[in-house]
Design a protein around this motif. Structure first.
Motif, PDB file in Angstrom:
ATOM      1  N   LYS A   1       0.827  -1.207   0.000  1.00 26.86           N
ATOM      2  CA  LYS A   1       0.000   0.000   0.000  1.00 26.86           C
ATOM      3  C   LYS A   1       0.857   1.251   0.000  1.00 26.86           C
ATOM      4  CE  LYS A   1      -4.233  -1.613   0.574  1.00 26.86           C
ATOM      5  NZ  LYS A   1      -5.267  -1.391  -0.427  1.00 26.86           N
TER       6      LYS A   1
ATOM      7  N   LYS B   1       2.107   2.980  -2.233  1.00 24.48           N
ATOM      8  CA  LYS B   1       1.962   3.973  -3.310  1.00 24.48           C
ATOM      9  C   LYS B   1       1.211   5.157  -2.730  1.00 24.48           C
ATOM     10  CE  LYS B   1       0.319   2.072  -7.078  1.00 24.48           C
ATOM     11  NZ  LYS B   1      -0.184   1.112  -8.053  1.00 24.48           N
ATOM     12  N   ARG B   2       1.936   5.872  -1.933  1.00 21.06           N
ATOM     13  CA  ARG B   2       1.297   6.946  -1.170  1.00 21.06           C
ATOM     14  C   ARG B   2       2.007   8.251  -1.459  1.00 21.06           C
ATOM     15  NH1 ARG B   2       2.225   6.534   3.968  1.00 21.06           N
ATOM     16  NH2 ARG B   2       0.238   6.864   4.997  1.00 21.06           N
TER      17      ARG B   2
ATOM     18  N   LEU C   1     -12.562  16.246   4.564  1.00 27.81           N
ATOM     19  CA  LEU C   1     -13.281  15.254   3.777  1.00 27.81           C
ATOM     20  C   LEU C   1     -13.847  14.232   4.747  1.00 27.81           C
ATOM     21  CD1 LEU C   1     -10.756  14.769   0.872  1.00 27.81           C
ATOM     22  CD2 LEU C   1     -12.810  16.133   0.889  1.00 27.81           C
ATOM     23  N   GLN C   2     -15.063  13.893   4.532  1.00 24.36           N
ATOM     24  CA  GLN C   2     -15.743  13.102   5.548  1.00 24.36           C
ATOM     25  C   GLN C   2     -15.589  11.589   5.363  1.00 24.36           C
ATOM     26  OE1 GLN C   2     -17.164  14.385   8.212  1.00 24.36           O
ATOM     27  NE2 GLN C   2     -16.562  16.427   7.552  1.00 24.36           N
ATOM     28  N   GLU C   3     -16.016  11.131   4.197  1.00 22.09           N
ATOM     29  CA  GLU C   3     -16.221   9.683   4.091  1.00 22.09           C
ATOM     30  C   GLU C   3     -15.041   8.989   3.404  1.00 22.09           C
ATOM     31  OE1 GLU C   3     -19.407   9.860   1.473  1.00 22.09           O
ATOM     32  OE2 GLU C   3     -20.388  11.413   2.630  1.00 22.09           O
TER      33      GLU C   3
ATOM     34  N   ARG D   1     -12.637   7.099   3.842  1.00 15.27           N
ATOM     35  CA  ARG D   1     -11.207   7.137   4.100  1.00 15.27           C
ATOM     36  C   ARG D   1     -10.657   5.730   3.916  1.00 15.27           C
ATOM     37  NH1 ARG D   1     -11.096  10.043   9.229  1.00 15.27           N
ATOM     38  NH2 ARG D   1     -10.156   8.135   9.958  1.00 15.27           N
ATOM     39  N   LEU D   2      -9.382   5.665   3.818  1.00 17.21           N
ATOM     40  CA  LEU D   2      -8.767   4.341   3.743  1.00 17.21           C
ATOM     41  C   LEU D   2      -9.040   3.588   5.017  1.00 17.21           C
ATOM     42  CD1 LEU D   2      -5.142   4.328   2.449  1.00 17.21           C
ATOM     43  CD2 LEU D   2      -7.116   3.215   1.519  1.00 17.21           C
ATOM     44  N   PRO D   3      -9.143   2.275   4.953  1.00 24.52           N
ATOM     45  CA  PRO D   3      -9.148   1.527   6.206  1.00 24.52           C
ATOM     46  C   PRO D   3      -7.829   1.779   6.930  1.00 24.52           C
ATOM     47  CG  PRO D   3      -8.890   0.078   4.315  1.00 24.52           C
ATOM     48  CD  PRO D   3      -9.238   1.418   3.787  1.00 24.52           C
TER      49      PRO D   3
ATOM     50  N   LEU E   1      -5.252   0.778   7.643  1.00 23.44           N
ATOM     51  CA  LEU E   1      -4.053  -0.007   7.350  1.00 23.44           C
ATOM     52  C   LEU E   1      -3.006   0.959   6.861  1.00 23.44           C
ATOM     53  CD1 LEU E   1      -5.432  -3.057   5.390  1.00 23.44           C
ATOM     54  CD2 LEU E   1      -4.374  -3.094   7.626  1.00 23.44           C
ATOM     55  N   LYS E   2      -1.896   0.902   7.486  1.00 20.91           N
ATOM     56  CA  LYS E   2      -0.861   1.787   6.982  1.00 20.91           C
ATOM     57  C   LYS E   2       0.485   1.127   7.178  1.00 20.91           C
ATOM     58  CE  LYS E   2      -2.347   4.966   9.739  1.00 20.91           C
ATOM     59  NZ  LYS E   2      -3.116   4.509  10.888  1.00 20.91           N
TER      60      LYS E   2
ATOM     61  N   TRP F   1      -3.792   5.541  -6.074  1.00 20.87           N
ATOM     62  CA  TRP F   1      -2.778   5.964  -5.114  1.00 20.87           C
ATOM     63  C   TRP F   1      -3.472   6.533  -3.871  1.00 20.87           C
ATOM     64  CZ3 TRP F   1       2.777   7.464  -5.748  1.00 20.87           C
ATOM     65  CH2 TRP F   1       3.404   6.640  -6.697  1.00 20.87           C
ATOM     66  N   VAL F   2      -2.671   6.555  -2.825  1.00 25.48           N
ATOM     67  CA  VAL F   2      -3.206   7.076  -1.569  1.00 25.48           C
ATOM     68  C   VAL F   2      -2.539   8.408  -1.272  1.00 25.48           C
ATOM     69  CG1 VAL F   2      -3.351   6.678   0.899  1.00 25.48           C
ATOM     70  CG2 VAL F   2      -3.625   4.789  -0.680  1.00 25.48           C
TER      71      VAL F   2
ATOM     72  N   PHE G   1      -2.011  11.427   1.468  1.00 26.32           N
ATOM     73  CA  PHE G   1      -2.098  11.551   2.939  1.00 26.32           C
ATOM     74  C   PHE G   1      -1.483  12.853   3.388  1.00 26.32           C
ATOM     75  CE2 PHE G   1       2.289  10.930   4.325  1.00 26.32           C
ATOM     76  CZ  PHE G   1       2.877  10.471   3.162  1.00 26.32           C
TER      77      PHE G   1
ATOM     78  N   GLU H   1      -6.073   9.981   5.172  1.00 25.48           N
ATOM     79  CA  GLU H   1      -5.567   9.271   4.002  1.00 25.48           C
ATOM     80  C   GLU H   1      -6.737   9.025   3.059  1.00 25.48           C
ATOM     81  OE1 GLU H   1      -1.729   6.706   5.345  1.00 25.48           O
ATOM     82  OE2 GLU H   1      -3.617   5.677   5.028  1.00 25.48           O
ATOM     83  N   TYR H   2      -6.527   9.343   1.818  1.00 26.93           N
ATOM     84  CA  TYR H   2      -7.631   9.181   0.859  1.00 26.93           C
ATOM     85  C   TYR H   2      -7.093   8.582  -0.427  1.00 26.93           C
ATOM     86  CZ  TYR H   2      -9.646  12.569   4.033  1.00 26.93           C
ATOM     87  OH  TYR H   2     -10.077  13.203   5.151  1.00 26.93           O
ATOM     88  N   PHE H   3      -7.948   7.786  -1.032  1.00 28.51           N
ATOM     89  CA  PHE H   3      -7.624   7.337  -2.380  1.00 28.51           C
ATOM     90  C   PHE H   3      -7.801   8.504  -3.347  1.00 28.51           C
ATOM     91  CE2 PHE H   3      -8.432   2.853  -1.075  1.00 28.51           C
ATOM     92  CZ  PHE H   3      -7.219   2.355  -1.530  1.00 28.51           C
TER      93      PHE H   3
ATOM     94  N   TYR I   1     -11.217   9.128  -4.769  1.00 34.31           N
ATOM     95  CA  TYR I   1     -12.192   9.805  -3.908  1.00 34.31           C
ATOM     96  C   TYR I   1     -12.005  11.315  -3.971  1.00 34.31           C
ATOM     97  CZ  TYR I   1     -14.524  11.561   0.179  1.00 34.31           C
ATOM     98  OH  TYR I   1     -15.328  12.285   1.011  1.00 34.31           O
TER      99      TYR I   1
ATOM    100  N   SER J   1     -13.859  21.371  -0.993  1.00 39.17           N
ATOM    101  CA  SER J   1     -13.321  21.646   0.327  1.00 39.17           C
ATOM    102  C   SER J   1     -12.240  22.721   0.251  1.00 39.17           C
ATOM    103  CB  SER J   1     -12.718  20.389   0.931  1.00 39.17           C
ATOM    104  OG  SER J   1     -13.688  19.404   1.030  1.00 39.17           O
TER     105      SER J   1
END
Lengths: 882, 315
Positions: free
Chosen positions: A34, A36-37, A48-50, A52-54, A56-57, B244-245, B247, B255-257, B260, B270
């Protein structure tokens, strides 16, 4: 440990550990992909409200801990495995630790004389003696190492077969524990089912090679006769002794004939022929002989009846002999009593002795004791009868006292053991004084020569005797608990010397006075004798006393031998009397055979050991338990360190909070006065003291408010007094400033919310002068007024009709800022409520109760003003009213 | 060097802020300075001087010089009107550059993209140098300040003497690929602005702390301007990859995709909401706000300054 020698089994633990480790690694890897951040700083502000990633990091693991985790997983997997399959190893020199166990139980002796057995074992010896050979038998746990054939032969012949049974499992286990590591175990035994019961030899075969040298190969079609049951039948008064002996036969037989002979001290008492026909499994033989044939001097405790099956050739000869105790002889009892006359009725001991004889005892009578005393072990029970004029020296031997004292001090005693002693009066209320003295001498006194104690001197009646016996610490026998006057006897026990004395308060003879009839006396005696253990009631009832003890497993009687003897001659079998006296247990006589499939592989002496297949590898097992325990502790320490470290890191972020918490806790601990209380602040001239203890109690009791009994007295208007919520004063001048007006500090304090109570208040005009200027500039104009009947003071706690006036003057209140700011009381309320009220107060006319009520109301107003105005509870009040 | 900016100019449009040079005077705003009859500087003095060539008029207050009363007006309206002129003076200018880590975004360390736009830091430096030269050239005194922390504290400061100093600073920075160390080396450590500040410029991305806590605003100048510098990659998320994520380094839970962020313009909504709220906050405090990215046209920037000069500086 050689890796190639280790074959592992997959236990649940192993599989669990492996799965968990893989799961951990997988999760780690999943999180890693994961990565690729990308950092996008503006996300910090954006909400942002909804979606979000689970949570897991990816976090780079703590490498040391992670490596430890991997290492531990590997260790757990490795050590949770167990080697199960032995690898065949060649017969090297290191495989020479051999142990030979010889079963010498009765079943082994079937048709196998001792010499033959020795020959067989010698043959085995020839095949084995090149290795490190140790030998043990079922006689004891001792293990011997013999150097030549002769020693071995002598050893076997000298110890011989034993009459006890043996269970091989329990016999071999302690010997193997003593031996330590061995490679081969050879068991010399028959296939007897009884001996092999519960022996899991397969467990041993994991560690060593277990082989059987079978001794019972030629006796498949054999039979055996043995004693099954022996019952003594005669009653005590019968002239003959009658026994029923049950013989049982096992195996294959047609008609068995023989003679049952019984002997006592090498004198044959009877010999009865018997026959067991084909199809019949047992026979009962009645054996009788006149009682006179047994001359018992009671000295030879070891004498037994010996029963033999003669002219019989069955498999096991050991069980053709049985020993039983001599039944029907009875125990000797010593009765000490002088005779009051020759007639039966005149002799108080006659009926007692008759009862004892009925109960199968053999009473022997002495007139009095004479030196030397008879051997104590001959007479387990002494019954001493005291008369009115009995001399204590003749009836209460000092040796008993000496023995007791010596045993208490742990010194050498005169005679071993102690007889049970009964003390009884000859007649009702006679000899009680002497009995008391004797009991005192035997059980209590520090010296045998003490004179009669004072409390024994005045005993005349049974009642007095009972109370004195109780005082001497004896336990009551008979009667209700706590009612000593009903006691029938008193018993005292000295545990150290094993001395037990019963002192009867009633004469042991039939008497109308005591209610003991001729019929009841033997019954009474039997109860007491039974209670003292002289009579085995169950055995009597069944008529089948266990007169022939059998030892089922000889291991129970092994001495805890820890040595390995080099010399065979030193090893004689344990000659414990019980072992010699025992009879062959039934299990050994059954001749039941174990299936060969259930037994270890057979070994024929002479067979080369090198040809034996499947010898276990020698050093292929190591106990993983210490390692697992070590690893567990390792894990725990690592976990603790990690928890501590992260805990400290967490705590660091709460440093400030923790510090504050600690300080407040410390403050809380240091100061025990952190609770709310109410106290009266009194502005008064110096020297005034008031105690309000009663008032404080009253207030606390009525309102559950904690009201301090101490008054805070201020002598002047200093700064501290203005920190108080209310001030009481009876010194009007103290609050007056310039121009008869109130002191400006007091005025300011009232404006801030203070509540002033003026006692012994002056006239209204004076009060008005006091407040005229001080409160004139304020927005809310204050005014003095008499307290109206609907004022909160009249109803804040108690509903008051009026306030007590004094000299026609009423209570005045200064209404200011929508509240009562000052209260002018025409007299001193505090004084009148104090613990020592002055004699002349206005409150005298009224009840003190009223004063307390007024004070409570005042307190409520001072604390909460008109709290009833607060209508927040109105809804609840209305609900309740409805 | 803590951070290094990307100075690859090939991807930039020459008409955008990414090309702003300190000596860039294409913008018309400073004509006002030249044309005005000021004495020196851009600050209007609070003391007003009666004048025949007056800027504005007011009611006569007893004590005013009688000869300055506009008698003609009095004749017309029966009102005593006094004509006044306001003098100008050299203004104290504070230019504050935020050096929080987020100002050095985007760089090769953050995004593996070939044609990265300039970092926010570079834009901030360009703006700061330009403003400093502008003000120095009209005679104002300029102090530049830095904050290296993410807390509202000034850590370094520098008094700019002449436009030449600024120019050499800019040239050096450009040669050093706009590194923060190169900038800091021109500054001395200091935490207090002792002088009274008339005009304050605050150049930041506004991410480190609440903007109203900024030392420029807290110094309470008579005029302040917040140049809200963001990267064009922050104001537009079309470049974001779906799987990609994304953050935030300081809030681990954020953290967001990428999908999204793009979906239904979640991100942009926002962002604009946030910028609008910043604008409202600044305006409420009588300040000026402008959002600037590397894509902002020079003309727009010039127009903003022009408006501010007209409406604020020379009010």
């Amino acid at each position: 440990m050689m890796w190639q020698n280790l074959t592992i089994t997959w236990s649940f633990v192993t599989i669990g550990v492996i799965l968990l480790s893989f799961l951990g690694l997988t999760i780690w890897w999943i999180i890693r992909i994961k990565q690729k951040r990308l950092w996008l700083p503006t996300l910090r502000i954006i909400e942002l409200q909804e979606s979000r990633l689970p949570n897991l990091k990816f976090r780079p693991p703590e490498w040391v801990a992670f490596l430890c985790f991997l290492a531990l997983c590997a260790i757990f997997v490795f050590f949770s495995m167990q080697p199960v399959k032995k690898v065949v190893a060649t017969d090297g020199q290191e495989r020479r630790r051999i142990h030979l166990f010889i079963d010498l139980s009765p079943s082994t002796s079937a048709r196998l004389p001792l010499q033959k057995l020795a020959q067989k074992i010698l043959t085995a010896w020839d095949s084995l003696h090149e290795g490190h050979l140790t030998i043990s038998t079922s006689h004891s746990s001792d293990i011997v190492q013999l150097s030549n054939r002769e020693e071995l032969e002598n050893y076997i012949v000298s110890i011989g077969y034993h009459r006890s049974g043996v269970l091989l499992g329990s016999a071999i286990k302690p010997q193997l524990e003593k031996l330590g590591k061995i490679d081969r175990l050879f068991i010399v035994s028959d296939r007897d089912l009884y001996s092999w019961t519960d022996f899991n030899w397969r467990f041993l075969s994991e560690d060593m090679e277990v082989r059987l040298l079978n001794l019972a190969d030629n006796h498949e079609e054999d039979f055996n006769v043995y004693f099954n049951k022996a019952s003594y039948l005669s009653s005590p008064d019968a002239p003959s002794m009658d026994w029923d002996i049950e013989l049982e036969a096992k195996g294959a037989y047609a008609n068995i004939k023989g003679i049952l002979a019984v002997a006592y001290k090498d004198v044959e008492l009877a010999a009865i022929p018997w026959t067991i026909n084909e199809g019949q499994s047992r026979v009962t033989v009645r054996v009788s002989w006149p009682k006179t044939k047994i001359i018992d001097d009671s000295k030879d405790q070891e004498a037994h009846l010996i029963w033999r099956l003669e002219r019989l050739d069955d498999a096991i000869s050991l069980d053709n002999e049985m020993r039983t105790e001599v039944a029907g002889l009875g125990k000797s009892v010593l009765v000490v009593s002088d005779s009051s006359g020759e007639q039966i009725l005149e002799d108080p001991a006659y009926q007692l002795m008759a009862s004892l004889e009925v109960l199968d005892f053999r009473p022997k009578r002495f007139e009095w004791f004479e030196e030397p005393l008879p051997p104590w072990k001959d007479f387990p029970l002494w019954i001493i009868l005291f008369g009115k004029n009995s001399q204590i020296e003749n009836y209460c031997p000092k040796e008993i006292t000496f023995n007791r004292l010596a045993a208490s001090l742990g010194e050498q005693t005169f005679q071993s053991g102690m007889p049970r002693i009964w003390l009884a009066p000859k007649n009702f209320n006679q000899g009680l004084r002497q009995m008391c003295w004797c009991y005192h001498r035997i059980m209590v006194a520090d010296s045998a020569n003490q004179a009669i104690p004072e409390y024994c001197q005045n005993i005349d009646t049974q009642k007095e005797f009972n109370s004195v016996m109780r005082a001497m610490g004896a336990s009551q026998v008979g009667g209700q608990i706590g009612r000593e006057e009903e006691a029938f006897a008193w018993v005292g026990v000295n545990k150290k010397s094993n001395l037990e004395v019963i002192a009867f308060s009633l004469p042991l003879k039939p008497s109308m006075q005591t209610g003991i009839s001729y019929a009841r006396l033997p019954i009474l005696m039997r109860s007491i004798l039974q209670w003292q253990g002289f009579l085995d009631e169950r055995a009597r009832r069944d008529g089948n006393r266990d007169v022939w003890p059998r030892i089922n497993n000889i291991v129970d009687y092994w001495p805890d031998g820890q040595r390995i003897n080099k010399v065979a001659q030193n090893l004689v079998p344990n000659d414990d009397k019980k072992l010699l006296k025992t009879n062959v247990p039934v299990g050994e006589s059954y001749l039941l055979k174990m299936d060969l499939k259930e037994l270890p592989p057979l070994w024929v002496p002479g067979q080369l050991i090198a040809n034996s297949p499947h010898l276990p590898a020698s050093d292929d097992q190591k106990n993983p338990l210490p390692w697992i325990i070590f690893c567990t502790w390792f894990v725990i320490v690592i976990l603790l360190l990690e928890v501590t470290w992260f805990g400290l890191q967490r705590l660091r972020s709460y440093k400030k909070t923790l510090l504050m918490l600690l300080i407040s806790l410390a403050a809380f601990q240091a100061n025990d006065k952190l609770f709310a209380k109410i106290e009266v602040s009194l502005l008064a001239s110096s020297g005034s003291s008031l105690s309000l203890q009663n008032l404080a109690k009253d207030v606390g009791y009525r309102t559950s408010l904690s009201f301090d009994k101490e008054i805070k007295v201020y002598n002047s208007l200093d700064e501290k007094i203005f920190l108080e919520p209310w001030i009481w004063t009876s010194n009007f001048a103290k609050i007056r400033g310039s121009f008869q007006s109130i002191d400006f500090r007091v005025a300011n304090w009232i404006k801030r919310g203070g509540f002033l109570v003026i006692e012994n208040a002056p006239e209204l005009s004076e009060l008005q002068k006091l407040t005229k200027d001080a409160f004139s500039g304020t927005s809310s104009q204050g005014y003095w007024t008499a307290i109206p009947p609907d004022h909160e003071i009249m109803r804040s706690f108690y509903l008051l009709d009026s306030l007590p006036a004094c000299d026609q003057r009423v209570w005045l209140g200064y209404m200011f800022d929508q509240r009562i700011a000052m209260l002018a009381i025409p007299y001193s309320l505090l004084n009148s409520l104090s613990d020592q009220p002055p004699s002349q107060t206005c409150m005298e006319a009224t009840a003190k109760e009223r004063g307390v009520r007024v004070f409570v109301n005042l307190l409520m107003v001072a604390l909460a003003t008109d709290y009833k105005k607060d209508q927040i509870h109105m809804r609840e009040i209305l609900k309740r009213l409805r | 060097m803590i951070f290094a900016s990307n100075t690859d100019d090939s991807s930039r449009k020459s008409s955008t802020i990414a090309f702003l040079h300190p000596m860039d005077h294409e913008e018309p705003s400073f004509r006002f300075f030249k044309n005005s009859l000021r004495m020196q500087g851009s600050l209007q003095m609070s003391l007003r001087r009666p004048s025949r060539v007056a800027d504005f008029s007011r009611q006569y207050i007893p004590g005013d010089p009688v000869n300055r009363i506009d008698w003609k007006a009095f004749a017309r309206s029966d009102q005593l009107i006094l004509r006044e002129k306001r003098d100008e003076a050299c203004a104290q200018i504070l230019i504050f550059i935020d050096l929080a880590p987020s100002m050095f975004w985007p760089s090769k360390n953050h995004i593996e993209k070939i044609d990265l736009p300039p970092t926010k830091f570079e834009i901030a430096v360009r703006l700061a140098c330009h403003l400093a030269v502008s003000h120095l050239s009209v005679g104002d005194q300029v102090v530049m300040a830095l904050s290296q922390d993410i807390s509202p504290v000034i850590t370094h400061e520098m008094t700019a003497r002449s436009p030449g100093d600024i120019l050499s600073l800019f040239t050096h920075l450009r040669d050093e690929a706009f590194s923060s160390d190169a900038l800091v080396s021109f500054f001395s450590k200091g935490q207090k602005i002792n002088k009274k500040i008339d005009t304050g410029y605050l150049i930041s991305d506004g991410l480190s702390y609440p903007i109203m806590k900024n030392p420029v605003i807290c110094a309470n100048p008579s005029l302040h301007c917040f140049l809200h510098v963001l990267s064009s990659l922050e104001t537009d998320v079309l470049w974001v990859a779906d799987d990609w994520v994304y953050f935030d380094e300081y809030q681990e839970s954020k953290e967001y995709f990428g999908r999204y962020l793009k979906d239904q313009n979640h991100y942009l909504k926002s962002l604009f909401h946030w910028m609008a709220s910043l604008r409202v906050q600044i305006n409420k405090n009588n300040g000026w706000y402008m959002n600037i990215t590397d894509q902002t046209a020079l003309l727009a920037y010039a127009r903003f300054l022009e408006q501010m000069m007209q409406g604020g500086l020379l009010r």
